[in-house]
Structure formats: C-alpha cells, structure tokens
Design an enzyme around this catalytic site. Sequence first.
Site, mmCIF file in Angstrom:
data_model
loop_
_atom_site.group_PDB
_atom_site.id
_atom_site.type_symbol
_atom_site.label_atom_id
_atom_site.label_comp_id
_atom_site.label_asym_id
_atom_site.label_seq_id
_atom_site.Cartn_x
_atom_site.Cartn_y
_atom_site.Cartn_z
ATOM 1 N N ARG A 94 46.187 41.610 39.692
ATOM 2 C CA ARG A 94 45.922 40.495 40.617
ATOM 3 C C ARG A 94 44.718 39.680 40.151
ATOM 4 O O ARG A 94 44.044 39.048 40.956
ATOM 5 C CB ARG A 94 45.701 41.004 42.034
ATOM 6 C CG ARG A 94 44.539 41.966 42.199
ATOM 7 C CD ARG A 94 44.288 42.267 43.657
ATOM 8 N NE ARG A 94 43.164 43.171 43.825
ATOM 9 C CZ ARG A 94 42.301 43.109 44.829
ATOM 10 N NH1 ARG A 94 42.432 42.197 45.749
ATOM 11 N NH2 ARG A 94 41.321 43.984 44.918
ATOM 12 N N ASP A 126 51.760 42.157 45.153
ATOM 13 C CA ASP A 126 51.870 40.717 45.326
ATOM 14 C C ASP A 126 50.796 39.940 44.565
ATOM 15 O O ASP A 126 50.847 38.713 44.486
ATOM 16 C CB ASP A 126 51.840 40.340 46.809
ATOM 17 C CG ASP A 126 50.565 40.780 47.527
ATOM 18 O OD1 ASP A 126 49.558 41.060 46.850
ATOM 19 O OD2 ASP A 126 50.584 40.848 48.771
ATOM 20 N N GLY A 127 49.805 40.656 44.003
ATOM 21 C CA GLY A 127 48.776 39.992 43.224
ATOM 22 C C GLY A 127 47.813 39.164 44.038
ATOM 23 O O GLY A 127 47.000 38.424 43.484
ATOM 24 N N ARG A 177 34.893 35.175 39.869
ATOM 25 C CA ARG A 177 33.706 35.931 39.461
ATOM 26 C C ARG A 177 33.384 35.674 37.993
ATOM 27 O O ARG A 177 34.246 35.285 37.203
ATOM 28 C CB ARG A 177 33.876 37.423 39.737
ATOM 29 C CG ARG A 177 34.809 38.169 38.826
ATOM 30 C CD ARG A 177 34.854 39.644 39.218
ATOM 31 N NE ARG A 177 35.799 40.397 38.392
ATOM 32 C CZ ARG A 177 36.245 41.616 38.695
ATOM 33 N NH1 ARG A 177 35.836 42.218 39.782
ATOM 34 N NH2 ARG A 177 37.092 42.229 37.893
ATOM 35 N N ARG A 184 36.644 47.182 29.397
ATOM 36 C CA ARG A 184 36.469 48.413 30.155
ATOM 37 C C ARG A 184 36.729 49.623 29.256
ATOM 38 O O ARG A 184 37.352 49.508 28.201
ATOM 39 C CB ARG A 184 37.451 48.448 31.327
ATOM 40 C CG ARG A 184 37.489 47.166 32.160
ATOM 41 C CD ARG A 184 38.827 47.017 32.869
ATOM 42 N NE ARG A 184 38.972 45.702 33.495
ATOM 43 C CZ ARG A 184 38.767 45.445 34.776
ATOM 44 N NH1 ARG A 184 38.414 46.427 35.579
ATOM 45 N NH2 ARG A 184 38.920 44.230 35.259
ATOM 46 N N ASP A 253 38.922 52.459 34.413
ATOM 47 C CA ASP A 253 39.238 51.032 34.336
ATOM 48 C C ASP A 253 38.237 50.189 35.114
ATOM 49 O O ASP A 253 38.299 48.957 35.063
ATOM 50 C CB ASP A 253 40.659 50.763 34.845
ATOM 51 C CG ASP A 253 40.885 51.277 36.254
ATOM 52 O OD1 ASP A 253 40.797 52.494 36.439
ATOM 53 O OD2 ASP A 253 41.140 50.462 37.166
ATOM 54 N N ASN A 254 37.305 50.847 35.810
ATOM 55 C CA ASN A 254 36.272 50.121 36.556
ATOM 56 C C ASN A 254 34.879 50.330 35.964
ATOM 57 O O ASN A 254 33.878 50.056 36.641
ATOM 58 C CB ASN A 254 36.258 50.565 38.024
ATOM 59 C CG ASN A 254 37.490 50.106 38.774
ATOM 60 O OD1 ASN A 254 38.100 49.109 38.421
ATOM 61 N ND2 ASN A 254 37.872 50.836 39.799
ATOM 62 N N ASP A 263 34.069 45.481 40.290
ATOM 63 C CA ASP A 263 35.075 45.869 41.284
ATOM 64 C C ASP A 263 34.456 46.489 42.538
ATOM 65 O O ASP A 263 34.327 47.708 42.663
ATOM 66 C CB ASP A 263 36.117 46.799 40.670
ATOM 67 C CG ASP A 263 37.065 46.037 39.749
ATOM 68 O OD1 ASP A 263 37.150 44.806 39.882
ATOM 69 O OD2 ASP A 263 37.716 46.662 38.900
#
Length: 493
Positions: A94, A126-127, A177, A184, A253-254, A263
């Site tokens: 997303r 739905d992104g 952002r 990552r 991944d964060n 995130d």
Amino acid sequence: MNDKKIELGLRFDNSYANELEGFYVACLGAKAPSPVLIKLNETLSQHIGLNTTSVEDLAKLFSGSESPIGASPLAQAYAGHQFGGFNPQLGDGRALLLGEVLDGSGERVDIQLKGSGRTPFSRGGDGKAVLGAVLREYILSEAMYALNIPTTRALAVVTTGESIYRKQYLPGAVLTRVASSHLRIGTFQFFSSRGEQGKVKQLADYAIARHYPELKDSKQIYLDFFCAVRDKQAELVAKWLLVGFIHGVMNTDNMTISGETIDYGPCAFMDNYGADTVFSSIDRNSRYSYANQPIMAQWNLARLAETLLPLLHDDEDEAMALATGSVTDFWDIFQHHWVVGMRAKLGLSTEDEGDFALGEQLLASMSEEEVDFTNLFRCLIRDLESDTTESAKLFNHAEKYLLWRKSWIARLAKDKLSLSERITMMKAANPLYIPRNHQVEYAIEAAEQRADYQPFEELITVLANPYTVQVGAEKYSEQAPSSFGVYTTFCGT
C-alpha cells in the site's frame, strides 16, 4: 489510474529506479475521488525544495492521483520475518515510492506515499489507509524527529473522499513521508531467499554508496557495511528505550539499513513504566515488548548477516565466524549508547563503572509502581532545583526508590558539573512532552468523527518543542485519566 504530471520544482534523481531494475515494479497510484490536503509540513517541504503550488494540485499529488514531473513511481520488493515467521514476498502493498529528491545541499531522500492504492504486492489487500492511521504516523514520526531520534518524516496528509472499511467505515487518507531511503533488512532477504546472490551484492553496493560512502575503500567492505548498520540500529534502539518508545512491530521488513525509525503502526510511548509493556494488538507473545526491543534488534541483524555471508569471506566457516562475532558485539554497543543517554538523563557528565547499574536500578525501583516514566525524570530535575524529594510521591511504595536516590545523590557528588549546568543537561535529555496515548487518540477521534483537526494541530505544535515548558500546555504532560483504560494499538491496514 492517472499519469498526468505536476511541476513542483523538485530535483528528482531516481537512483533506485535507474540502478536496481528487478528490485521493484513500476506502478501508479489510484485516482482519489475528491482529494483534500489536510496538512502540509511547511518546514520539511521547504527543506526538500518543494515549490509552492495550488492546494488542489498538492492534494492530487499527495493522494497519488497524479505524479510530479521527474518522478518514477514504483513499489519496492522485500521479504521479512514477521513475528518470527518468514514471508518470502511482502513488498510495498500500500505504498508507492514517487522517487528520490536532492535538496539544496545535495542530500538524497525518498518521497513515498502510504495508502495510495493497490500495487502488485498488495496480496489481496485494498492498498488504502484510513485517516486515523495516517494522523498517528504524522504525530509519532514528527514527535520522534523533535526528540532527535532518527526517523522517517511526515510531509503531507490528504483525505481521499473515500470510506474505507476496517471493521467500520472510516475516512480514507494518504500519508506522504520522507526518508533517507526505504531499504530494509527484508530487502536483502528477498533476494537471498531466492538464491540471487548477485542481486544481494548489487543491493549491498548500492546501500554502501548511498548510506555509507566512507566505506568505499575498505578492504573488508561488506563486513564493515554490516557493522555500520548494526551500530546505527544499536544507537536507535537505545534512544527508543530512553524515551519510553515501543515500536510494536520490529519485523525485519520494518528495520531500515539507514537506521531510521519506520512504520508507525502499533507503536506508542509508555505512560507508566513496565519492562514488559506491549501495546500492539497483534503482539500476543510480547515479542516486541519495551525491554525485548534490543534483543529483537540483534535477532533481526543476525538475519541481515545471514544474507551477507557469501560476501564476507570465501570460506564458509570464516564467514560465519566474522558474522557471529559482529552480531555478538551488538549488545556492548547498545549498552554503551544506553548508558551514555542515561547519564545525560541523570545529570552525569563523567563516566563511572557503576553507571549502567545505577540506571537499571532506577528502572527496577519503578517496576510495578505505576510510575510515569517521562514525568519521573522531569521530577528529578525539579527535586534538584528546589532541594526536595517530591519525586517520591510518584510511587505507591517509595522504599526502593529512596534507596536508589541516595546512590544517585552520592554519584552526583562525584561529578564535576555545577547545579545549573546539571539542570541544563537534564532538561535537554528529558522531554516534558511526548505523544501521550490519550491525546493521540483524542486528536484522531476528533478528526475522524467530526472533521475537527484543531486537536491534531495543537498536539503537533506542542510536540515540536518537547524539551521546553510551554505556557498553557500543561495537559500534554499529564497522564491519561483512569477512564481511558488499557491502551491497545492496531496496524491500520
């Protein structure tokens, strides 16, 4: 989808798109029905060279409906360990990287949209994003920036005119952002898990050139690269703990290669101190509790080291030994940064071998005492200013704390600072204002339910100067009322 271009005067130089083909999928944002610009971070927009344009054009741009001239919108590929389980393909489900911008000083930053619609990595989602989650990230990330903690930053908030279903219908929104990059640990895992070692090397070379150019002539460049990332992560997590921040979803991944906080989903700041504090609704086993964060940072770094093993040494055993030693060193580096920060919080300018224990003993005295973490340190300052022990009133049972306080006073007597110098140091290290959970929720509720953005604006204004007493802002340093109850956060997807 829409491919109209808007001129913003930004200096795009899209190295990720140009140099890393196969690491992403080019795509565009979805057209928002009626985008409205809710917030533009004026200071940040000036820093990156964003020219003033119409509010309508900014709304279209920051919703993903249209793109700026020079952008190369794409969704990045990455994998990740999520709460310990490996998912070989995550990616930007997303999010949309518009491109990289060079500011007036040549600093390179990513501009990314969150919530602009589906991408090839959406996996059935739905992104989209909802307004509450977008405002939360704006509040938290800008607060972290003001606290001098490395972080992605919020540039803009746009409502899309849609209603998004998340157990109930909520206003749709997009966050823009800015980050040094969105590389990552999971980006390395994506290619390593597929056996594409050439792409791991390509990614490492790119990351070094972008974030650690001082390593370019190193004879053990990939080991030094790993150590540089390790050092950044150790310092970052130490800073989190020193202000009572709990990330809540420290999946690989964060965790960024640049060492920035990224995130802001199930994250929050502690009110009452507790080593096992968890706010995330999905962290059922307390994997990412307050005290576990350095442990999990080290675990995540071990996963990065695994992807780099073939680059560390031709001999597999030697590569493993180098990686293991470097990962093990994380703890000493973290403790160094933590104790340096704790000394500043306690007004100590010199080193003593007992300082780490002194800091830990203070936390132990606070355990199970329902003591406000942020306010205690500010109360220590007031104690010194007025020569009182008012801080003891924050405890239900202050015996352990008063014993600790005697040790602290004795340690202060060995330090060289004058009282005024000590108080100045402590005020610079101990914030008065943090994003209090009840204040964050109040701002979100007002915006979502009544389209009232005044609480949001007032909150971010106070949080922009967290170390300075602000007249009329007393409520922002107060604990939540008992009626607020147990606080739980959600990822917002």
